[in-house]
Design a protein around this motif. Sequence first.
Motif, PDB file in Angstrom:
ATOM      1  N   GLY A 191       0.816  -1.210   0.000  1.00  0.00           N
ATOM      2  CA  GLY A 191       0.000   0.000   0.000  1.00  0.00           C
ATOM      3  C   GLY A 191       0.852   1.263   0.000  1.00  0.00           C
ATOM      4  N   ARG A 192       1.970   1.226   0.706  1.00  0.00           N
ATOM      5  CA  ARG A 192       2.869   2.389   0.708  1.00  0.00           C
ATOM      6  C   ARG A 192       3.525   2.566  -0.659  1.00  0.00           C
ATOM      7  NH1 ARG A 192       8.356   3.173   2.925  1.00  0.00           N
ATOM      8  NH2 ARG A 192       8.648   5.393   3.216  1.00  0.00           N
ATOM      9  N   LEU A 193       3.892   1.464  -1.316  1.00  0.00           N
ATOM     10  CA  LEU A 193       4.453   1.567  -2.661  1.00  0.00           C
ATOM     11  C   LEU A 193       3.434   2.187  -3.614  1.00  0.00           C
ATOM     12  CD1 LEU A 193       6.652   0.914  -4.768  1.00  0.00           C
ATOM     13  CD2 LEU A 193       5.579  -1.332  -5.022  1.00  0.00           C
ATOM     14  N   ARG A 194       2.186   1.775  -3.496  1.00  0.00           N
ATOM     15  CA  ARG A 194       1.152   2.354  -4.354  1.00  0.00           C
ATOM     16  C   ARG A 194       1.015   3.854  -4.107  1.00  0.00           C
ATOM     17  NH1 ARG A 194      -3.771   4.166  -5.160  1.00  0.00           N
ATOM     18  NH2 ARG A 194      -5.069   3.280  -6.832  1.00  0.00           N
ATOM     19  N   GLN A 195       1.110   4.278  -2.847  1.00  0.00           N
ATOM     20  CA  GLN A 195       0.994   5.697  -2.529  1.00  0.00           C
ATOM     21  C   GLN A 195       2.159   6.487  -3.112  1.00  0.00           C
ATOM     22  OE1 GLN A 195      -1.640   7.187  -0.965  1.00  0.00           O
ATOM     23  NE2 GLN A 195      -0.609   9.073  -1.572  1.00  0.00           N
ATOM     24  N   LEU A 196       3.368   5.934  -3.069  1.00  0.00           N
ATOM     25  CA  LEU A 196       4.510   6.629  -3.657  1.00  0.00           C
ATOM     26  C   LEU A 196       4.343   6.783  -5.167  1.00  0.00           C
ATOM     27  CD1 LEU A 196       7.492   4.960  -1.739  1.00  0.00           C
ATOM     28  CD2 LEU A 196       6.349   7.122  -1.246  1.00  0.00           C
ATOM     29  N   ILE A 197       3.813   5.745  -5.819  1.00  0.00           N
ATOM     30  CA  ILE A 197       3.573   5.825  -7.267  1.00  0.00           C
ATOM     31  C   ILE A 197       2.468   6.833  -7.575  1.00  0.00           C
ATOM     32  CG2 ILE A 197       2.805   4.502  -9.284  1.00  0.00           C
ATOM     33  CD1 ILE A 197       4.167   2.063  -8.085  1.00  0.00           C
ATOM     34  N   SER A 198       1.413   6.837  -6.736  1.00  0.00           N
ATOM     35  CA  SER A 198       0.322   7.790  -6.945  1.00  0.00           C
ATOM     36  C   SER A 198       0.797   9.229  -6.754  1.00  0.00           C
ATOM     37  CB  SER A 198      -0.826   7.473  -5.990  1.00  0.00           C
ATOM     38  OG  SER A 198      -1.889   8.392  -6.135  1.00  0.00           O
ATOM     39  N   ASP A 199       1.653   9.468  -5.757  1.00  0.00           N
ATOM     40  CA  ASP A 199       2.197  10.813  -5.564  1.00  0.00           C
ATOM     41  C   ASP A 199       3.050  11.243  -6.749  1.00  0.00           C
ATOM     42  OD1 ASP A 199       0.952  10.764  -3.122  1.00  0.00           O
ATOM     43  OD2 ASP A 199       2.757  10.319  -1.967  1.00  0.00           O
ATOM     44  N   ALA A 200       3.829  10.314  -7.294  1.00  0.00           N
ATOM     45  CA  ALA A 200       4.640  10.640  -8.464  1.00  0.00           C
ATOM     46  C   ALA A 200       3.769  10.982  -9.672  1.00  0.00           C
ATOM     47  CB  ALA A 200       5.577   9.485  -8.783  1.00  0.00           C
ATOM     48  N   LYS A 201       2.653  10.258  -9.839  1.00  0.00           N
ATOM     49  CA  LYS A 201       1.742  10.551 -10.949  1.00  0.00           C
ATOM     50  C   LYS A 201       1.129  11.947 -10.796  1.00  0.00           C
ATOM     51  CE  LYS A 201      -2.332   8.781 -13.379  1.00  0.00           C
ATOM     52  NZ  LYS A 201      -3.037  10.080 -13.344  1.00  0.00           N
ATOM     53  N   ALA A 202       0.767  12.328  -9.559  1.00  0.00           N
ATOM     54  CA  ALA A 202       0.209  13.667  -9.330  1.00  0.00           C
ATOM     55  C   ALA A 202       1.219  14.755  -9.673  1.00  0.00           C
ATOM     56  CB  ALA A 202      -0.244  13.793  -7.875  1.00  0.00           C
ATOM     57  N   ILE A 203       2.493  14.519  -9.396  1.00  0.00           N
ATOM     58  CA  ILE A 203       3.530  15.498  -9.740  1.00  0.00           C
ATOM     59  C   ILE A 203       3.670  15.612 -11.250  1.00  0.00           C
ATOM     60  CG2 ILE A 203       6.010  15.927  -9.638  1.00  0.00           C
ATOM     61  CD1 ILE A 203       5.984  14.752  -6.835  1.00  0.00           C
ATOM     62  N   LEU A 204       3.632  14.481 -11.950  1.00  0.00           N
ATOM     63  CA  LEU A 204       3.752  14.520 -13.413  1.00  0.00           C
ATOM     64  C   LEU A 204       2.525  15.154 -14.047  1.00  0.00           C
ATOM     65  CD1 LEU A 204       5.261  10.961 -13.994  1.00  0.00           C
ATOM     66  CD2 LEU A 204       6.472  13.150 -14.041  1.00  0.00           C
ATOM     67  N   ASP A 205       1.347  14.981 -13.443  1.00  0.00           N
ATOM     68  CA  ASP A 205       0.135  15.597 -13.977  1.00  0.00           C
ATOM     69  C   ASP A 205       0.178  17.119 -13.829  1.00  0.00           C
ATOM     70  OD1 ASP A 205      -0.793  13.121 -14.660  1.00  0.00           O
ATOM     71  OD2 ASP A 205      -2.042  12.874 -12.877  1.00  0.00           O
ATOM     72  N   ASP A 206       0.800  17.598 -12.750  1.00  0.00           N
ATOM     73  CA  ASP A 206       0.871  19.046 -12.493  1.00  0.00           C
ATOM     74  C   ASP A 206       2.289  19.386 -12.037  1.00  0.00           C
ATOM     75  OD1 ASP A 206       0.368  21.690 -12.059  1.00  0.00           O
ATOM     76  OD2 ASP A 206      -0.899  21.400 -10.292  1.00  0.00           O
ATOM     77  N   PRO A 207       3.222  19.559 -12.987  1.00  0.00           N
ATOM     78  CA  PRO A 207       4.604  19.850 -12.597  1.00  0.00           C
ATOM     79  C   PRO A 207       4.792  21.199 -11.915  1.00  0.00           C
ATOM     80  CG  PRO A 207       4.478  19.063 -14.879  1.00  0.00           C
ATOM     81  CD  PRO A 207       3.089  19.373 -14.435  1.00  0.00           C
ATOM     82  N   ASP A 208       3.799  22.093 -12.027  1.00  0.00           N
ATOM     83  CA  ASP A 208       3.912  23.409 -11.406  1.00  0.00           C
ATOM     84  C   ASP A 208       3.421  23.432  -9.966  1.00  0.00           C
ATOM     85  OD1 ASP A 208       4.894  24.430 -13.789  1.00  0.00           O
ATOM     86  OD2 ASP A 208       2.885  24.877 -14.556  1.00  0.00           O
ATOM     87  N   SER A 209       2.986  22.300  -9.434  1.00  0.00           N
ATOM     88  CA  SER A 209       2.468  22.264  -8.062  1.00  0.00           C
ATOM     89  C   SER A 209       3.608  22.397  -7.065  1.00  0.00           C
ATOM     90  CB  SER A 209       1.706  20.959  -7.824  1.00  0.00           C
ATOM     91  OG  SER A 209       2.571  19.847  -7.960  1.00  0.00           O
ATOM     92  N   ALA A 211       4.093  20.430  -4.579  1.00  0.00           N
ATOM     93  CA  ALA A 211       4.657  19.110  -4.279  1.00  0.00           C
ATOM     94  C   ALA A 211       5.748  18.725  -5.262  1.00  0.00           C
ATOM     95  CB  ALA A 211       3.547  18.059  -4.285  1.00  0.00           C
ATOM     96  N   ALA A 212       5.690  19.259  -6.484  1.00  0.00           N
ATOM     97  CA  ALA A 212       6.705  18.919  -7.478  1.00  0.00           C
ATOM     98  C   ALA A 212       8.076  19.466  -7.102  1.00  0.00           C
ATOM     99  CB  ALA A 212       6.290  19.448  -8.852  1.00  0.00           C
ATOM    100  N   LYS A 213       8.103  20.555  -6.368  1.00  0.00           N
ATOM    101  CA  LYS A 213       9.370  21.135  -5.950  1.00  0.00           C
ATOM    102  C   LYS A 213       9.981  20.409  -4.761  1.00  0.00           C
ATOM    103  CE  LYS A 213       9.290  24.427  -9.018  1.00  0.00           C
ATOM    104  NZ  LYS A 213      10.262  24.441 -10.132  1.00  0.00           N
ATOM    105  N   GLY A 214       9.161  19.660  -4.051  1.00  0.00           N
ATOM    106  CA  GLY A 214       9.687  18.935  -2.895  1.00  0.00           C
ATOM    107  C   GLY A 214      10.140  19.892  -1.810  1.00  0.00           C
ATOM    108  N   PRO A 215      11.293  19.651  -1.193  1.00  0.00           N
ATOM    109  CA  PRO A 215      11.767  20.542  -0.128  1.00  0.00           C
ATOM    110  C   PRO A 215      12.079  21.950  -0.606  1.00  0.00           C
ATOM    111  CG  PRO A 215      12.924  18.420  -0.086  1.00  0.00           C
ATOM    112  CD  PRO A 215      12.143  18.471  -1.359  1.00  0.00           C
TER     113      PRO A 215
END
Length: 313
Positions: A191-209, A211-215
């Motif tokens: 389930g944690r692996l799925r969440q990491l993949i889902s978070d990565a997909k959200a960043i690729l969908d909106d690179p200007d967010s 979350a895409a910048k991280g720290p």
Amino acid sequence: MSRDRRPSCFASAATSCAAIALVFSVEAALAQATFQERLRLDEPSTLAAPKTKLEAFTISSGEVLIREYTDTGAIEARGTVTVSATILRNATTGSQAKGLVLTIKAAGLSRSGTGYVDHDEIEALLKGIDSISKIDLAATKLANFEASYQTRGDVRIVVFNTDGAAARNLVSIELGRWTGMRADFLIAELGRLRQLISDAKAILDDPDSAAAKGPRAAPPPEPVSSPAPLPAAKPTAPPVSETKPAASPAPKQKPAAAPPPAAADNNAWPPAAPPTPAAPPTPPKQKAKPKAKPAEPDPFPKPAGADPFPKPN
């Protein structure tokens, strides 16, 4: 008759030798094919055609490539799996490709392997994880089971069970068939692996967010120059007072009740004194009597010592 048998013996021996040679040649051919297959899987940039758009960008030569990525997290168990949202841009042609990069470092190995998942198949990967995570030993008829999902880039996720007294479900992530890059962890981490993949997909969908910048989403403010602070004064010890502090008043106590009179002991010696009689009550005050008026003087006083009845001469 003996002359007729000798040719047949030589013929059978020749046939056996030919069969053995054929077996060795087939095994050599298979070994060569297996070795070439391993080379193609280990070195896809030079010996095998890329299966993903991201992988195709990595083999470009003579061009400027820009790689942008954000790590969404890692899972560490028997091996390490790191998930990254990645965008590759060709500065020469202006084209780009984006997707997931899974970096796997197997336990006991110093090197790591990389798996690529294009952006257009991330949604299918998430659905595949949901499907294999629901399969367990209770849903199967035989003693063991495996449920797997594989992407175009040979990233394979497998759910399987272990037998014995400590039977449980595990998850394995593999890169290709011959690379040897594999990481195993408990089913609870799927389930944690799925969440990491889902978070990565959200960043690729909106690179200007953010979350895409991280720290780097909130850079620290620039320091404001300020005058150097004055040196702090050394603290002085307070003067020691010679007078003793006033003692706090003792709490008021209720007077102790008088003990009851002890019973008289007739056998005690000397005998106890009789108790003192109680004082008589004070009589009430009486009103003073009025003083008598003095007697009025005698208008005919008699001389002192005179005989009231004198004798005649």
